[in-house]
Design a protein around this motif. Sequence first.
Motif, mmCIF file in Angstrom:
data_model
loop_
_atom_site.group_PDB
_atom_site.id
_atom_site.type_symbol
_atom_site.label_atom_id
_atom_site.label_comp_id
_atom_site.label_asym_id
_atom_site.label_seq_id
_atom_site.Cartn_x
_atom_site.Cartn_y
_atom_site.Cartn_z
ATOM 1 N N UNK A 212 0.582 -1.122 -0.178
ATOM 2 C CA UNK A 212 -0.303 -0.077 0.004
ATOM 3 C C UNK A 212 0.753 1.282 0.084
ATOM 4 N N UNK A 213 1.963 1.194 0.754
ATOM 5 C CA UNK A 213 2.879 2.559 0.811
ATOM 6 C C UNK A 213 3.535 2.786 -0.606
ATOM 7 N N UNK A 214 3.966 1.620 -1.180
ATOM 8 C CA UNK A 214 4.627 1.716 -2.468
ATOM 9 C C UNK A 214 3.732 2.261 -3.615
ATOM 10 N N UNK A 215 2.599 1.422 -3.496
ATOM 11 C CA UNK A 215 1.642 1.854 -4.470
ATOM 12 C C UNK A 215 1.161 3.244 -4.333
ATOM 13 N N UNK A 237 2.979 7.126 12.957
ATOM 14 C CA UNK A 237 3.099 5.718 13.360
ATOM 15 C C UNK A 237 2.183 4.689 12.459
ATOM 16 N N UNK A 238 1.470 5.198 11.653
ATOM 17 C CA UNK A 238 0.463 4.406 10.694
ATOM 18 C C UNK A 238 1.160 3.323 10.002
ATOM 19 N N UNK A 239 0.570 2.076 10.079
ATOM 20 C CA UNK A 239 1.111 0.932 9.291
ATOM 21 C C UNK A 239 1.252 1.131 8.006
ATOM 22 N N UNK A 240 0.368 1.886 7.539
ATOM 23 C CA UNK A 240 0.392 2.072 5.940
ATOM 24 C C UNK A 240 -0.553 3.175 5.558
ATOM 25 N N UNK A 248 -8.600 11.609 -4.946
ATOM 26 C CA UNK A 248 -7.528 12.475 -4.268
ATOM 27 C C UNK A 248 -7.462 11.820 -2.986
ATOM 28 N N UNK A 249 -8.460 11.032 -2.417
ATOM 29 C CA UNK A 249 -8.357 10.684 -1.037
ATOM 30 C C UNK A 249 -7.094 9.806 -0.657
ATOM 31 N N UNK A 250 -6.572 9.985 0.542
ATOM 32 C CA UNK A 250 -5.340 9.295 1.098
ATOM 33 C C UNK A 250 -5.921 8.502 2.367
ATOM 34 N N UNK A 251 -5.648 7.391 2.409
ATOM 35 C CA UNK A 251 -6.111 6.267 3.635
ATOM 36 C C UNK A 251 -4.966 5.998 4.293
ATOM 37 N N UNK A 252 -5.135 5.804 5.507
ATOM 38 C CA UNK A 252 -4.020 5.467 6.428
ATOM 39 C C UNK A 252 -4.537 4.160 7.157
ATOM 40 N N UNK A 257 -4.358 3.416 18.906
ATOM 41 C CA UNK A 257 -3.648 4.514 19.623
ATOM 42 C C UNK A 257 -2.873 5.645 19.073
ATOM 43 N N UNK A 258 -2.787 5.278 17.645
ATOM 44 C CA UNK A 258 -1.987 6.372 16.791
ATOM 45 C C UNK A 258 -3.152 7.219 16.082
ATOM 46 N N UNK A 259 -4.371 6.913 16.117
ATOM 47 C CA UNK A 259 -5.079 7.758 15.290
ATOM 48 C C UNK A 259 -5.258 9.140 15.837
ATOM 49 N N UNK A 260 -5.412 9.522 16.801
ATOM 50 C CA UNK A 260 -5.371 10.930 17.363
ATOM 51 C C UNK A 260 -4.524 11.657 16.628
ATOM 52 N N UNK A 261 -3.018 11.401 16.568
ATOM 53 C CA UNK A 261 -1.914 11.938 16.170
ATOM 54 C C UNK A 261 -2.055 12.124 14.701
ATOM 55 N N UNK A 262 -2.456 11.222 14.130
ATOM 56 C CA UNK A 262 -2.710 11.091 12.432
ATOM 57 C C UNK A 262 -3.738 12.018 12.109
#
Length: 287
Positions: A212-215, A237-240, A248-252, A257-262
């Motif tokens: 997902x990251x490379x794509x 800290x997202x896994x991807x 144009x949307x970007x998904x993570x 525990x990391x969602x608030x920071x994102x």
Amino acid sequence: MKAAALAFGAISIVNAIARGNGAALGVSLTTEAEVELYPRSKDITVEIENEVSENPRLAQVVVRRITSILGLGTTGAHVRTKSTIPIGRGLKSSSAAANAIGLATMRAAGGLLSDEEIVIEGSKSALEAQVSITGALDDAGASYFGGIVLTNNLEGKILTRSSVDSSLQVLIYVPEAKKYTWDTPRDRMASINLLCDESFNLASGGEYWKAMIINGLAYSAALDISPKPAIDALAAGALAAGLSGKGPSIAAISVAEKTDKIRELWSSYPGTVISTQPNNTKAHFLT
């Protein structure tokens, strides 16, 4: 002769536009469709809640294909849809609509098709209605079956299906502007063929988040869409994270525990942020 059904949204792991091989992940955004058939009519009218300017062509093609397969011949219909999936943002709204409309049409007609037949017909309808370049079988499969689906879109084959940890979180940054499939500069896709092949190889080996990251980075470059929100999510800290579809949307993908920071980082960008979860539930009837 009326029925309703529900299908789910999805996000890209590997976009199939460049090479024909794709992978997508179902998410818990939904589209509901109600279909009422009128055997003595030939008109198919479409009502898309809160999106009255959207083209009704996909819905009309799905109804015609399903009723034809079931032997009903020329049949009129009224189709109503409502959705929590933003249209024209790369979040598989067309696939979800095709799946929900196809299921509801089958039920209203009193016919019986397999799950895979519904998905395949939705994919073919997307091609016929010109809302997809490859038929988006990966998106359609993830929307219908849930989980992660890998496909060969050029051959119309679902290759693998697998469930996803439902405790993971999905955040989606949705810019204000829409971006439709027909706006995609296909001549630029050849430049990322090798990256797309590597992404699909990783996904085939179960390395979904690396894929997902490379794509996402590859398609962001090819389509001239800033990858900065994805980089921000990864730094938080997202896994991807990466572009979904043609954007144009970007998904993570993240642990809770990391969602608030994102979300905090993404709040600086114009647009909205959607919080949802992976979906492992199959599309189904409502009535």
